[in-house]
Design a protein around this motif. Structure first.
Motif, PDB file in Angstrom:
ATOM      1  N   MET A   1       0.831  -1.178   0.000  1.00 38.92           N
ATOM      2  CA  MET A   1       0.000   0.000   0.000  1.00 38.92           C
ATOM      3  C   MET A   1       0.883   1.253   0.000  1.00 38.92           C
ATOM      4  O   MET A   1       1.889   1.307   0.691  1.00 38.92           O
ATOM      5  N   PRO A  23      -3.747   1.553  -2.418  1.00 37.40           N
ATOM      6  CA  PRO A  23      -2.918   0.873  -3.413  1.00 37.40           C
ATOM      7  C   PRO A  23      -2.309   1.904  -4.372  1.00 37.40           C
ATOM      8  O   PRO A  23      -2.935   2.926  -4.684  1.00 37.40           O
ATOM      9  N   LEU A  24      -1.097   1.637  -4.838  1.00 45.15           N
ATOM     10  CA  LEU A  24      -0.416   2.545  -5.753  1.00 45.15           C
ATOM     11  C   LEU A  24      -1.264   2.831  -6.985  1.00 45.15           C
ATOM     12  O   LEU A  24      -1.376   3.981  -7.421  1.00 45.15           O
ATOM     13  N   VAL A  67       5.820   5.355  -1.862  1.00 43.68           N
ATOM     14  CA  VAL A  67       5.702   4.036  -2.483  1.00 43.68           C
ATOM     15  C   VAL A  67       6.699   3.103  -1.802  1.00 43.68           C
ATOM     16  O   VAL A  67       7.893   3.411  -1.716  1.00 43.68           O
ATOM     17  N   SER A  68       6.213   1.973  -1.332  1.00 46.27           N
ATOM     18  CA  SER A  68       7.077   1.006  -0.646  1.00 46.27           C
ATOM     19  C   SER A  68       7.939   0.242  -1.641  1.00 46.27           C
ATOM     20  O   SER A  68       7.644   0.195  -2.843  1.00 46.27           O
ATOM     21  N   GLU A  71       5.721  -2.773  -3.199  1.00 42.70           N
ATOM     22  CA  GLU A  71       4.704  -2.375  -4.177  1.00 42.70           C
ATOM     23  C   GLU A  71       5.332  -1.665  -5.367  1.00 42.70           C
ATOM     24  O   GLU A  71       4.938  -1.868  -6.505  1.00 42.70           O
ATOM     25  N   ALA A  75       5.342  -2.902  -9.418  1.00 41.83           N
ATOM     26  CA  ALA A  75       4.692  -2.061 -10.425  1.00 41.83           C
ATOM     27  C   ALA A  75       5.701  -1.342 -11.336  1.00 41.83           C
ATOM     28  O   ALA A  75       5.309  -0.572 -12.200  1.00 41.83           O
TER      29      ALA A  75
END
Length: 102
Positions: A1, A23-24, A67-68, A71, A75
């Motif tokens: 997330m 969520p991204l 942004v982790s 994730e 992506a």
């Protein structure tokens, strides 16, 4: 997330208010975040200027998305902070969250 933060000029990115944890893909769609808006790594101490800059006292705030690593990697994005090209008011409306206290 991805975490959506309200970031003050001259302050640490996570010293402000966290607006949402989304969520991204949702952040990209709702906040129009793009890869080229990368500001710095997850360990960034500051994203915008210095606390003693004249503009810092104006209370300007930026909407940033954290942004982790997990994730982001999945992506094709770098982990770190990205500037969302929306105002605080727009971000609150688009994400369906409450306006943070002043």
């Amino acid at each position: 997330m991805a975490k959506v933060w309200l970031c003050k000029y001259g302050a640490a990115p996570t010293s402000g208010t966290m607006l949402a944890d989304k969520p991204l893909a949702e952040c990209v769609k709702q906040l129009r975040v793009v890869k080229t808006a990368y500001l710095g790594s997850v360990t960034a101490k500051k994203l915008f200027g210095q606390t003693d800059d004249a503009i810092a006292s104006k209370g300007l705030q930026h909407v940033v998305v954290l942004v982790s690593e997990a994730e982001g990697g999945a992506a094709g994005w770098k982990a770190g902070f990205y500037l969302a090209p929306v105002t605080l008011k727009d971000a609150v409306a688009r994400l369906g969250v409450k306006m943070p206290p002043a």
